[in-house]
Each structure stands twice: as structure tokens, then as C-alpha cells.
Write a protein that holds these residues in place. Structure first.
Motif, mmCIF file in Angstrom:
data_model
loop_
_atom_site.group_PDB
_atom_site.id
_atom_site.type_symbol
_atom_site.label_atom_id
_atom_site.label_comp_id
_atom_site.label_asym_id
_atom_site.label_seq_id
_atom_site.Cartn_x
_atom_site.Cartn_y
_atom_site.Cartn_z
ATOM 1 N N LEU A 6 -6.716 -1.121 8.545
ATOM 2 C CA LEU A 6 -6.904 -0.012 7.597
ATOM 3 C C LEU A 6 -5.966 -0.153 6.400
ATOM 4 C CD1 LEU A 6 -7.299 2.957 10.085
ATOM 5 C CD2 LEU A 6 -8.996 2.206 8.407
ATOM 6 N N ARG A 7 -4.739 -0.599 6.650
ATOM 7 C CA ARG A 7 -3.776 -0.802 5.567
ATOM 8 C C ARG A 7 -4.289 -1.827 4.556
ATOM 9 N NH1 ARG A 7 -0.818 -4.744 3.997
ATOM 10 N NH2 ARG A 7 1.017 -4.320 2.760
ATOM 11 N N ARG A 27 -9.993 5.486 -1.346
ATOM 12 C CA ARG A 27 -8.546 5.513 -1.107
ATOM 13 C C ARG A 27 -8.165 6.725 -0.259
ATOM 14 N NH1 ARG A 27 -4.450 8.403 -3.506
ATOM 15 N NH2 ARG A 27 -2.407 7.482 -3.299
ATOM 16 N N ASP A 28 -8.663 7.878 -0.627
ATOM 17 C CA ASP A 28 -8.353 9.095 0.131
ATOM 18 C C ASP A 28 -8.854 8.992 1.571
ATOM 19 O OD1 ASP A 28 -7.227 10.068 -2.198
ATOM 20 O OD2 ASP A 28 -8.899 11.417 -2.665
ATOM 21 N N LEU A 37 -6.867 -0.185 2.474
ATOM 22 C CA LEU A 37 -6.200 0.747 1.560
ATOM 23 C C LEU A 37 -5.563 0.001 0.387
ATOM 24 C CD1 LEU A 37 -5.118 3.553 0.784
ATOM 25 C CD2 LEU A 37 -3.197 3.130 2.347
ATOM 26 N N LEU A 76 -5.963 6.409 8.271
ATOM 27 C CA LEU A 76 -4.742 5.752 8.718
ATOM 28 C C LEU A 76 -3.716 6.796 9.168
ATOM 29 C CD1 LEU A 76 -3.159 3.200 9.189
ATOM 30 C CD2 LEU A 76 -2.590 3.142 6.749
ATOM 31 N N SER A 126 0.855 -1.178 0.000
ATOM 32 C CA SER A 126 0.000 0.000 0.000
ATOM 33 C C SER A 126 0.896 1.235 0.000
ATOM 34 C CB SER A 126 -0.924 0.021 1.218
ATOM 35 O OG SER A 126 -0.254 0.542 2.344
ATOM 36 N N TYR A 166 -9.316 6.186 3.375
ATOM 37 C CA TYR A 166 -8.484 5.249 4.127
ATOM 38 C C TYR A 166 -7.124 5.863 4.449
ATOM 39 C CZ TYR A 166 -11.833 1.504 3.312
ATOM 40 O OH TYR A 166 -12.964 0.735 3.303
ATOM 41 N N ARG A 167 -6.536 6.576 3.495
ATOM 42 C CA ARG A 167 -5.241 7.233 3.754
ATOM 43 C C ARG A 167 -5.375 8.259 4.876
ATOM 44 N NH1 ARG A 167 -0.793 7.177 0.689
ATOM 45 N NH2 ARG A 167 -0.414 9.366 1.130
ATOM 46 N N THR A 208 -8.224 -1.086 -2.052
ATOM 47 C CA THR A 208 -8.767 0.058 -2.790
ATOM 48 C C THR A 208 -7.765 0.547 -3.827
ATOM 49 O OG1 THR A 208 -10.070 0.681 -0.869
ATOM 50 C CG2 THR A 208 -9.735 2.367 -2.522
ATOM 51 N N GLU A 209 -6.496 0.575 -3.474
ATOM 52 C CA GLU A 209 -5.475 0.999 -4.445
ATOM 53 C C GLU A 209 -5.379 0.018 -5.609
ATOM 54 O OE1 GLU A 209 -2.631 3.756 -1.636
ATOM 55 O OE2 GLU A 209 -2.072 1.651 -1.878
#
Length: 146
Positions: free
Chosen positions: A42-43, A92-93, A46, A99, A6, A95-96, A49-50
């Protein structure tokens, strides 16, 4: 936990001081702090999603390849891919950001949670010596009066 990389892996390794596989192993062995477990959860979201973002991007690139037949182009398909990409980028945004916030606000990794000791308060009461004992029928159901 996700085995895919990620965009936050370097930050996680920096904060927790170990490579992702070792961190994941600690979570699997139940030898991890709640913050680490949550961060790796969460990673994994992410990373998934990525991967979705990359799939849509690659699909759009393939559809727009200059060597491709123009008759195969579909505005509806591209609109759908644009909506899909928009949703995946929003996730994605999110989760980033979540995190990143967790990593900024959690206690330092070497400061493990300690159980909190509480003392149980006991209420004690003494009756004055003049208090009479309860009658034998105390609490018995009353019979209705005629």
C-alpha cells in the motif's frame, strides 16, 4: 517496493520499529509478516500516487507562472489538469485511509502469526456381528430384464 518517500513513512517506521529500507528488505527476503508485506505494498501505491499529485501541482504552477505569456493559457488544459488532480487526490486519500486502517487493526508486530494446529477427527464405525458380508456380485452392473 517503491523507493520514493510517502506521507505515511514516519507512521510505518513507528509501528514496525525499523526504517523503511530495512522493512522493505524483510519483505524481499520473505521474512516479513503478511501485515508488513501488505502495508509496504500500500505504501508503494501511495508513494506513486503522491508523485502524480506533485507532478500535476507543479504543472499547474508552471502554467500559472506570472512571467508566462497569457496567450499560452488554456482553460481546457487547466480543466483536464483539475480532473487529473482530483482523481489523484482521491486515490491518495483512499490509500492513506486503507493503510491507516491496516496499521490500526493489525496485531502487534512482535506477535507473529503462529500456525494453527487442528486435530483431524476420524469417524470409526463398527458393524454389529449379525451383519452379513456383501455378496460377491455387489456393485456389479445389472443386466436388463426381458
Amino acid at each position: 517496493m517503491s523507493r520514493k518517500a510517502s506521507s505515511m513513512d514516519a507512521e510505518l517506521q513507528k509501528v514496525f520499529g525499523k526504517p523503511i529500507p530495512l522493512l522493505s528488505g524483510a519483505v524481499v527476503d520473505h521474512d516479513a509478516s503478511p501485515a508488513l508485506a501488505r502495508a509496504l505494498e500500500l505504501r508503494s501505491f501511495l508513494a506513486l500516487t503522491e508523485e502524480q499529485v506533485a507532478r500535476v501541482r507543479d504543472r499547474v504552477h508552471a502554467d500559472m507562472d506570472p512571467d508566462r505569456d497569457m496567450g499560452e493559457l488554456s482553460a481546457d488544459k487547466l480543466r483536464f489538469d483539475a480532473q487529473w488532480l482530483d482523481a489523484a487526490l482521491d486515490a491518495r486519500d483512499g490509500y492513506r485511509a486503507t493503510l491507516g486502517e491496516l496499521l490500526r487493526t493489525m496485531p502487534p508486530p512482535d506477535q507473529r502469526a503462529r500456525p494453527v494446529r487442528t486435530t483431524q477427527m476420524r469417524a470409526t464405525a463398527t458393524l454389529p456381528p449379525s451383519a452379513a458380508p456383501a455378496p460377491q456380485r455387489a456393485g456389479a452392473a445389472r443386466t436388463p430384464r426381458p
